[in-house]
Design an enzyme around this catalytic site. Structure first.
Site, PDB file in Angstrom:
ATOM      1  N   ASP A 221       0.825  -1.207   0.000  1.00  9.00           N
ATOM      2  CA  ASP A 221       0.000   0.000   0.000  1.00  9.00           C
ATOM      3  C   ASP A 221       0.862   1.261   0.000  1.00  9.00           C
ATOM      4  OD1 ASP A 221      -2.818   1.019   0.490  1.00  9.00           O
ATOM      5  OD2 ASP A 221      -1.779   1.984   2.145  1.00  9.00           O
ATOM      6  N   GLU A 281      14.321 -14.048   0.386  1.00 11.65           N
ATOM      7  CA  GLU A 281      14.670 -15.172   1.276  1.00 11.65           C
ATOM      8  C   GLU A 281      13.935 -16.446   0.853  1.00 11.65           C
ATOM      9  OE1 GLU A 281      13.501 -13.929   5.195  1.00 11.65           O
ATOM     10  OE2 GLU A 281      15.036 -12.358   5.286  1.00 11.65           O
TER      11      GLU A 281
END
Ligand code: NOJ
Length: 562
Positions: A221, A281
């Protein structure tokens, strides 16, 4: 011709010349479907859309041919801003369902080959978040610095002139600390201080929490608000028309400033590196799509996506707020083709913050009763312009903006700027699933959170399923065709010049493969001289007749040729 016809050999040649992006790059130029949780489908019968409601309708979404969904915030929230005011980033808002429902939805998406992006608000929380309660209570506690606090100016007023894009000063007074707190949106949405390493670490852990559940990435956002000027300098006034990308109607006071110090500041970029490292990751790396609002987005977008240590893609509001005339479109295409990185931006023609696309961008066609044709034309544009696309729920039906009376307005942004700005309630009305059902099939509740619009029943899903000429059936054909041409996801875009009054044109180029696209915004047909004879129409809406190097394109028609 209309729909997917054309020369089979040519289609074969183009399709097989260009391989789709590598699987880890699935997001590049992808097509997403935005699910606005509140108004998509209510399975529990309490009047509000919910997670099980989405799972129930996943086959429908899959049938459209999109690559994935973006799900609006499901988190615990007082709902002052419909979920963009989060009070617990690791919990589901109970009326939306449970964590089991979320796990089921993720699994159901993956069973169907759909990716799922969760909406994540990194830059602010609700003022009912326990972190804020603690931070507001005292200047000395552990979380004293988790939000953006500032002493008053010498006259006792706010520390600078920043204003909220939703109306009013961007500062709220907190008597317990005798300080102001920064809030770029609603009063109840204080900005998190992401420059504080503890806060950033916490938000990165929030990302891991949801990624560990198996989601494929995030829609982030308001990335223009991740940071702000450390010295809290006041913004200078804006010149006329300097903020064309800002929403909220023509008189939003937010347009009166140049947002040098409260939006899109350089301090945000190192934060993006941290965010990206978390996405990386995972194997395969998870996707990060940013929302870029309030700023001159097409020019700025690349800054957020260049290299391999920022976001993967962004979407902005330029196509929504600027496309008023054919000249605006031409100017916009020109800027986009010069700045946007192919495949790293997403075309958005509306979303839960904007009016329905066809009413906003093609009002004359709607007034002439040709809304469905115009909707098909806009969908063509969205699917063939450089970049991926985000289809907001109901756009595949060609819904027009419903008229709401003043007493139906619940959006606080609209309340702040009414009557200059009608706000976001219209686009958030429930999806009409069944023409004749109560609440058009959205909910069994007597009074759903928002009333289904009778004027949209004739466009309901069940009606359009049965009509081969419907916008819904067209959308499926269009997206199937788009998928069959992987070059559309990544090809660069060149704006075509010297076209008749109502027509825009662009050439998508990838290696030696060229696709010529023409779109007629007018209601009458136009004659176009093609760059060469022998081009064949691969996909069209409306009528498109090619004779040697002449194309006659019907009103509201669009065609791709190769
Ligand atoms: C952008 C969201 O799309 C919008 O709905 C929300 O109100 C603001 N960010 C503030 O969170």
């Amino acid at each position: 011709m209309s729909g997917q016809e054309g020369d089979a050999d040519l289609v074969y040649a183009i399709t097989h010349l260009e391989a789709p992006p590598d699987p880890p790059e699935w997001w590049r130029g992808a097509a997403f479907y935005e699910v606005y949780l509140h108004s998509f489908n209510d399975a529990s019968g309490d009047g509000l859309g919910d997670l099980r409601g989405v799972t129930e309708r996943l086959d429908y979404i899959t049938s459209l041919g999109v690559d994935g969904i973006w799900l609006t915030p499901p988190y615990a929230s007082p709902q002052d801003d419909n979920g963009y005011d989060v009070s617990d980033f690791r919990a589901i808002h109970p009326p939306f369902g449970t964590m089991d429902d979320m796990n089921e939805l993720i699994a159901a998406c993956h069973d169907r080959g759909l990716r799922i992006l969760l909406d994540l608000v990194l830059g602010h929380s609700s003022d009912q978040h326990p972190w804020f309660e603690e931070s507001a209570a005292s200047r000395d506690g552990d979380k004293a610095d988790w939000y953006v606090w500032a002493d008053p100016a010498p006259d006792g007023g706010p520390p600078n002139n920043w204003i909220s894009s939703f109306g009013g000063r961007a500062w709220r007074w907190e008597p317990r600390r005798a300080q102001y707190c920064y809030r770029p949106f609603l009063r109840s949405q204080p900005a998190l201080n992401l420059a504080n390493q503890q806060v950033m670490a916490e938000m990165l852990d929030v990302m891991r929490f949801w990624l560990d559940l198996g989601i494929d990435g995030f829609r982030l956002d308001a990335i223009q608000c991740l940071s702000f000027d450390g010295a809290l300098r006041s913004n200078p006034p804006a010149r006329d028309a300097e903020n064309p990308s800002v929403g909220g109607g023509p008189n939003n006071p937010f347009k009166g400033q140049m947002h040098l110090f409260d939006r899109d500041v350089p301090e945000a970029i190192p934060l993006l590196h941290h965010i990206r490292r978390v996405a990386d990751e995972y194997d395969p790396p998870r996707a990060l799509i940013g929302e870029l609002a309030d700023v001159d987005s097409s020019r700025l977008a690349p800054k957020y996506t260049v290299g391999d240590d920022r976001l993967h893609a962004v979407y902005d509001f330029d196509l929504i707020n600027r496309g008023e005339t054919i000249w605006d479109w031409r100017r916009m295409l020109d800027i986009r083709s010069r700045y946007l990185v192919p495949g790293a931006s997403l075309n958005v023609f509306t979303n839960h913050d904007s009016p329905r696309a066809v009413s906003n961008l093609m009002p004359e066609a709607c007034a002439a009763g040709r809304g469905a044709e115009a909707a098909k034309m806009l969908l063509f544009l969205q699917a063939t312009l450089s970049g991926g696309m985000i289809l907001f729920q109901g756009e595949e039906l060609g819904l027009e903006q419903p008229n709401l009376s003043a007493d139906e307005i619940t959006d606080p942004w609209a309340k702040a700027l009414w009557p200059d700005f009608e706000g976001r309630d219209g686009v958030r009305c429930p999806i009409p699933w069944e023409e004749d059902a109560a609440s058009a099939g959205f909910s069994d509740a007597d009074t759903p959170w928002k009333r289904a619009r009778d004027g949209q029943r004739a466009m309901a899903v069940d009606v359009q399923e049965a009509d081969p000429a419907s916008v819904l059936r067209y959308t499926r054909d269009l997206l199937a065709w788009r998928r069959s041409l992987p070059m559309l996801r990544i090809a660069r875009e060149v704006t075509l010049q010297d076209l008749p009054g109502n027509v825009i044109g662009y050439r998508r180029e990838h290696g030696k493969t060229h696709l010529h696209c023409y779109v007629n915004f007018g209601l009458g047909s136009e004659k176009i001289t093609l760059p060469q004879a022998g081009l064949k129409a691969l996909f069209a809406t409306g009528t498109a007749t090619v004779d040697a190097d002449r194309l006659i394109l019907g009103g509201l028609g669009a065609v791709a040729l190769a």
